[in-house]
Write an enzyme that holds these catalytic residues in place. Structure first.
Site, PDB file in Angstrom:
ATOM      1  N   VAL A  56      70.170  18.721   8.021  1.00  0.00           N
ATOM      2  CA  VAL A  56      70.111  17.261   8.023  1.00  0.00           C
ATOM      3  C   VAL A  56      68.738  16.854   7.513  1.00  0.00           C
ATOM      4  CG1 VAL A  56      70.127  15.155   9.426  1.00  0.00           C
ATOM      5  CG2 VAL A  56      71.786  16.977   9.885  1.00  0.00           C
ATOM      6  N   ALA A 101      63.333  16.805   8.745  1.00  0.00           N
ATOM      7  CA  ALA A 101      64.625  17.445   8.503  1.00  0.00           C
ATOM      8  C   ALA A 101      64.846  18.500   9.587  1.00  0.00           C
ATOM      9  CB  ALA A 101      64.640  18.113   7.131  1.00  0.00           C
ATOM     10  N   LYS A 102      66.012  19.046   9.665  1.00  0.00           N
ATOM     11  CA  LYS A 102      66.271  20.169  10.573  1.00  0.00           C
ATOM     12  C   LYS A 102      67.519  20.889  10.101  1.00  0.00           C
ATOM     13  CE  LYS A 102      64.582  21.901  14.441  1.00  0.00           C
ATOM     14  NZ  LYS A 102      63.186  21.846  14.887  1.00  0.00           N
ATOM     15  N   GLY A 103      67.589  22.188  10.406  1.00  0.00           N
ATOM     16  CA  GLY A 103      68.773  22.951  10.047  1.00  0.00           C
ATOM     17  C   GLY A 103      69.175  23.858  11.176  1.00  0.00           C
TER      18      GLY A 103
END
Ligand code: NAD
Length: 411
Positions: A56, A101-103
């Site tokens: 995201v 962001a992050k994953g």
């Protein structure tokens, strides 16, 4: 409570204080891009497994998006979305030129071999390599991922785009990483704990600290605070915890964990306790440094520590926050407390781009300076606006992102 709901409530409390318009709130709460990809891989047994990966990219108003990659069985789109927004506010609180962001991949890394994890990581990069990169979105380690994972990401990304070490941070020092990145989140948590203790007029030596999570953040925090003459009286990991009222020999704990695949299980230098007991331990500072959502309305009243420093992301539900505030418990929020990691990641990215290396002393000095300045700003704002530290930190972060959005123009 869903993770995104919890971060939304903290955002709204700050947005109310900032008097942000509804249209700006909607813009800031909407992710720029969300992707979900299929990761099919062959296990060592020859069996086919299909995993789901998420990234995201929340906001890039202040710079390329930045955030960790989590490997944990609880990972889902809602959690990744919430963590991505936290990264946007966090990079703004410490005023480094990034967005958020992050994953994540929904996987229990303990059940997979290193070679399997490498294949998972490379297939994930195959699926999203066009969506990240040094000027777009830069992943980093989080729960369940390590410097090795970051090395695989850089290597796989390079197969498509050529040599680009700045496409990911938290890499091994021998493979385009920097000394000091590994310890940075824990060092920051420790250094900010000391600042908070001083501001609250409390003596540092002998301060009793309990830490949930004994991974990257938990171990470095324990070591830093032990070196500052605090007593680490409680520690735990996914398998349970230990208590020692007189304080642990932290080096002994670290040696045990090192010799047992990072786990505390089997440690004989303290009394065994559960994770629930650790959160309610009689201590001066409680540091959640594992999962989110561990302090809730159901257990907030049982927390005995007068100070909580959030090493983990989103460990405290908003309902719990209200209960803790009512009881006078001071909470140093995640978006400030654990910002040391992303700050050192920025140093790594800067050095990768300049093909230059700083020494460890410069990394530590710059880290301490940036975190110290952010702490002072949040502390002053909380005092002048008479709001909790979390609301003050969000006000600082959200306000900076809103201003950059207006300056950049959205039309
Ligand atoms: P890690 O994988 O290195 O360690 C996680 C630790 O938490 C392990 O000891 C694990 O056993 C423990 N744990 C897992 N489930 C648990 C449970 N149910 N109860 C108790 N303990 C449990 O992860 P990390 O990098 O140390 O990250 C920890 C937290 O800090 C996460 O919330 C992460 O988002 C946050 N964080 C990490 C960084 C970083 O640089 N690594 C930066 C900022 C924030």
């Amino acid at each position: 409570m869903r993770a995104s709901e919890a971060t939304r409530i903290s955002f709204d409390r700050a947005a109310d204080q900032l008097d942000l318009s509804e249209s700006m709130r909607r813009l800031l709460l909407t992710a720029k891009r969300e992707v979900q990809v299929q990761i099919p891989i062959e296990r060592d047994s020859g069996e086919l497994a299909t995993l789901i990966g998420y990234r995201v990219q929340h906001n890039d108003a202040r710079g390329p998006m930045k955030g960790g990659l989590r490997y944990h069985p609880h990972v889902d789109l809602d959690e990744v979305r919430a963590l991505a927004s936290l990264m946007t506010w966090k990079t703004a609180v410490v005023d480094i030129p990034y967005g958020g962001a992050k994953g994540g991949v929904s996987i229990d890394p303990a059940q997979w071999s290193q070679r399997e994890l490498e294949r998972v990581t490379r297939r994930f990069v195959d699926a999203i390599h066009d969506l990240f990169g040094p000027d777009v979105d830069i992943p980093a380690p989080d729960m369940g991922t390590t410097a090795d994972t970051m090395a695989w990401i850089m290597n796989q990304y390079g197969r498509y785009h050529g040599f680009a070490p700045a496409c990911v941070t938290g890499k091994p020092v021998e493979y385009h990483g920097i000394p000091g990145r590994d310890e940075a989140t824990g060092r920051g948590v420790g250094a900010l704990t000391l600042k908070l203790l001083s501001r609250l007029g409390r003596r540092i030596p002998g301060t009793r600290v309990a830490i949930q999570g004994f991974g990257n953040v938990g171990t470095h925090t324990a070591k830093f605070l032990h070196d500052a003459e605090c007593l680490i009286v409680g520690v735990s990991d996914a398998g349970g915890g230990f208590h020692r009222a007189a304080g642990f020999d932290v080096l002994e704990l670290l040696r045990h964990a090192h010799a047992h695949g990072g786990r505390l299980e089997g440690f004989t230098g303290g009394d065994a306790i559960t994770n629930a007991e650790l959160l309610a331990l009689d201590c001066d500072v409680l540091i959640p440094a594992a999962l989110g959502g561990v302090i809730t309305a159901a257990n907030a009243a049982a927390v005995r520590a007068p100070i909580i420093v959030e090493g983990a992301n989103a460990p405290t539900d908003p309902d719990a926050d209200t209960i803790l505030e009512g009881r006078g418990v001071v909470v140093l929020p995640d978006i400030l407390a654990n910002a040391g990691g992303v700050t050192a990641s920025w140093f790594e990215w800067v050095q990768n781009r300049q093909h230059y290396q700083w020494g460890i002393n410069r990394v530590r000095q710059e880290l301490d300076r940036i975190l110290g300045e952010a702490f002072e700003q949040v502390w002053q704002l909380a005092g002048s606006r008479k709001v909790p530290l979390r609301t003050a930190a969000y006000m600082l972060g959200v306000g900076r992102v809103a201003r950059a959005t207006v300056l950049g123009g959205v039309a």
